[in-house]
Design a protein around this motif. Structure first.
Motif, short mmCIF file in Angstrom:
data_model
loop_
_atom_site.label_atom_id
_atom_site.label_comp_id
_atom_site.label_asym_id
_atom_site.label_seq_id
_atom_site.Cartn_x
_atom_site.Cartn_y
_atom_site.Cartn_z
N LEU A 23 -4.26 3.73 -12.45
CA LEU A 23 -3.08 3.15 -12.52
C LEU A 23 -2.27 3.19 -11.19
O LEU A 23 -2.22 4.24 -10.54
CB LEU A 23 -2.13 3.85 -13.57
N THR A 24 -2.05 1.79 -10.70
CA THR A 24 -1.24 1.79 -9.40
C THR A 24 0.26 1.33 -9.74
O THR A 24 0.18 0.09 -10.31
CB THR A 24 -2.12 0.87 -8.48
N ILE A 25 1.17 1.90 -9.37
CA ILE A 25 2.60 1.38 -9.39
C ILE A 25 3.45 1.52 -8.13
O ILE A 25 3.02 2.14 -7.25
CB ILE A 25 3.19 2.29 -10.65
N PHE A 26 3.92 0.62 -7.89
CA PHE A 26 4.89 0.26 -6.68
C PHE A 26 6.37 0.63 -6.92
O PHE A 26 6.92 -0.05 -7.82
CB PHE A 26 4.58 -1.05 -5.97
N GLY A 27 6.76 1.27 -6.31
CA GLY A 27 8.30 1.75 -6.51
C GLY A 27 8.57 2.94 -6.66
O GLY A 27 8.10 3.55 -7.69
N VAL A 171 9.50 -2.44 -13.57
CA VAL A 171 8.63 -2.22 -12.52
C VAL A 171 8.14 -3.58 -11.71
O VAL A 171 7.90 -4.49 -12.35
CB VAL A 171 7.31 -1.80 -13.10
N PRO A 172 8.34 -3.45 -10.51
CA PRO A 172 8.14 -4.81 -9.84
C PRO A 172 6.78 -5.21 -9.45
O PRO A 172 6.50 -6.48 -9.33
CB PRO A 172 9.02 -4.48 -8.27
N LYS A 187 4.70 -9.36 -9.20
CA LYS A 187 4.26 -10.03 -7.90
C LYS A 187 3.61 -9.09 -6.82
O LYS A 187 4.10 -8.10 -6.70
CB LYS A 187 5.42 -10.72 -7.27
N SER A 188 2.44 -9.58 -6.33
CA SER A 188 1.73 -8.62 -5.75
C SER A 188 2.60 -8.58 -4.28
O SER A 188 3.07 -9.54 -3.71
CB SER A 188 0.37 -9.13 -5.11
#
Length: 309
Positions: A23-27, A171-172, A187-188
Motif C-alpha cells: 500500500l502506497t499513500i501520499f500525504g 487521501v489525495p 491524481k498521480s
C-alpha cells in the motif's frame, strides 16, 4: 509533478490473501491509514478465506449438502455477486474448487485426471445449486462436496473497500497493490495531468517486466493470465485456468488479458470474461465502468480496445 506530495510518500508491506500486499499513500497526515487499511484486509480475509478451517465461507462449505449457513451482510453480498456471474457461464465460476483440487496445477501432486474423474467433479460446480435466502441471509450448497471459493473476486472487492476508506478520509493519491491487482486512487503526483502510468506485464519475463504501458486517470488494473502456473506432462503443457464448461484447461492462444475498470471487483470479473472469450467483445469498452483492455497473445503480439480518455 507535485514534488511536495512526492516527498510525503509512505509505503507499507504485508502478507495476506495468499500474496504480498503493498500500500502506497501520499500525504504525511494519512500515514496512520496504512495500518488501518492492513487491519481491514485481515478482517476481510478472516471472513472470506478458504485456506483455513474456519471462516464464514468455510462454514458454508462445511454445510454443503447438510444445512444452510448464515453469513454477514458483506459475505452474503459478495457470494451473491459471485453466483450471479458464475451463472452467466462465460468462464468465471466461484464453485470451481473441486475441479481445481483434482488437477492441482501449480501445487504438489499436480496431475492430468482421467475424464471420468473430471465429469464427476463437473457435477459439483453447478452455480444453480447454490440457494441464497436474502431474508435469513443464508447460503446453502445443495450437493455434498460442493465448495465456494471467492478468491477470484475477493481481492478486487477488498481493494475497492480500501479505496472507499481512503477517499472518505480525503487521501489525495495512493496505490493499492494486492499481489498485482492494482487500484490507483486520486491524481498521480508524478504527472501534472494527474494521470497514472500503468505497466502491463510481459508474460515471457519476470514480474515487473512490462511489455506495454497505459496512461489513465485513477482506475483499477487487473490481469488474467496462464503464464505463471502450469503442468507439463508427456510433452503437453496444461495451464491452471480451467474451463468450468469442459473441466479442462481453456484452449486459447492468449497469454494474458489486462483490463482497466472503475471498480476492481468488476475488473476481476471482466478480465476473466475477456480471457475466456479470447478476443474483444463488441462494445465492451462502452459499457459503464470499463476503460479498456490489452490482450497479449502467446507470440507476444498485442490487441487493445478502449482507452478513450
Amino acid at each position: 509533478m507535485n514534488k511536495e506530495l512526492m516527498a510525503q510518500r509512505h509505503v507499507m508491506t504485508h502478507h495476506a490473501l495468499g500474496t504480498r500486499i503493498n500500500l502506497t499513500i501520499f500525504g504525511n497526515e494519512y500515514f496512520s491509514l496504512l495500518k488501518e487499511s492492513m487491519d481491514l484486509i485481515d478482517h476481510y480475509e478472516d471472513q472470506l478465506t478458504v485456506n483455513r478451517e474456519q471462516s464464514e465461507v468455510m462454514s458454508v462449505n462445511h454445510g454443503a449438502g447438510k444445512t444452510p449457513k448464515m453469513v454477514s451482510k458483506t459475505t452474503f453480498e459478495l457470494i451473491e455477486l459471485a453466483v450471479k456471474y458464475s451463472r452467466e457461464n462465460f468462464g468465471f465460476n466461484a464453485l470451481i474448487g473441486p475441479l481445481v483440487k483434482l488437477w492441482k496445477i501449480g501445487f504438489k501432486g499436480a496431475r492430468v485426471p482421467r475424464d471420468v474423474e473430471i465429469q464427476e467433479r463437473l457435477k459439483l460446480i453447478d452455480p444453480y445449486k447454490v440457494l441464497l435466502d436474502h431474508d435469513a441471509r443464508t447460503v446453502f450448497l445443495e450437493e455434498p462436496g460442493m465448495e465456494l471459493d471467492l478468491g477470484g473476486i475477493a481481492k478486487g472487492y477488498i481493494a475497492d473497500r480500501i479505496r472507499d476508506l481512503w477517499l472518505a478520509k480525503g487521501v489525495p493519491a495512493g496505490i493499492i497493490d494486492l499481489g498485482g491487482n492494482l487500484l490507483f486512487v486520486g491524481k498521480s503526483p508524478r504527472r501534472d495531468d494527474g494521470q497514472w502510468i500503468i505497466g502491463v506485464q510481459d508474460p515471457q519475463l519476470h514480474r515487473g517486466e512490462n511489455l506495454a504501458t497505459v496512461r489513465e486517470p485513477a482506475c483499477s488494473a487487473v490481469t488474467s493470465g496462464i503464464y505463471e502456473r502450469f503442468l507439463i506432462k508427456d510433452g503437453h503443457r496444461y495451464h491452471h485456468l480451467l474451463d468450468p464448461r469442459t473441466g479442462y484447461p481453456l484452449k486459447t492462444d492468449l497469454s494474458s488479458v489486462t483490463v482497466f475498470t472503475d471498480q476492481s471487483v468488476m475488473g476481476e470479473i471482466e478480465a476473466k470474461r475477456l480471457f475466456f472469450n479470447g478476443r474483444p467483445l463488441d462494445g465492451w469498452e462502452h459499457q459503464a465502468g470499463n476503460r479498456g483492455a490489452i490482450f497479449i497473445h502467446n507470440d507476444e503480439s498485442m490487441t487493445s480496445v478502449g482507452f478513450n480518455n
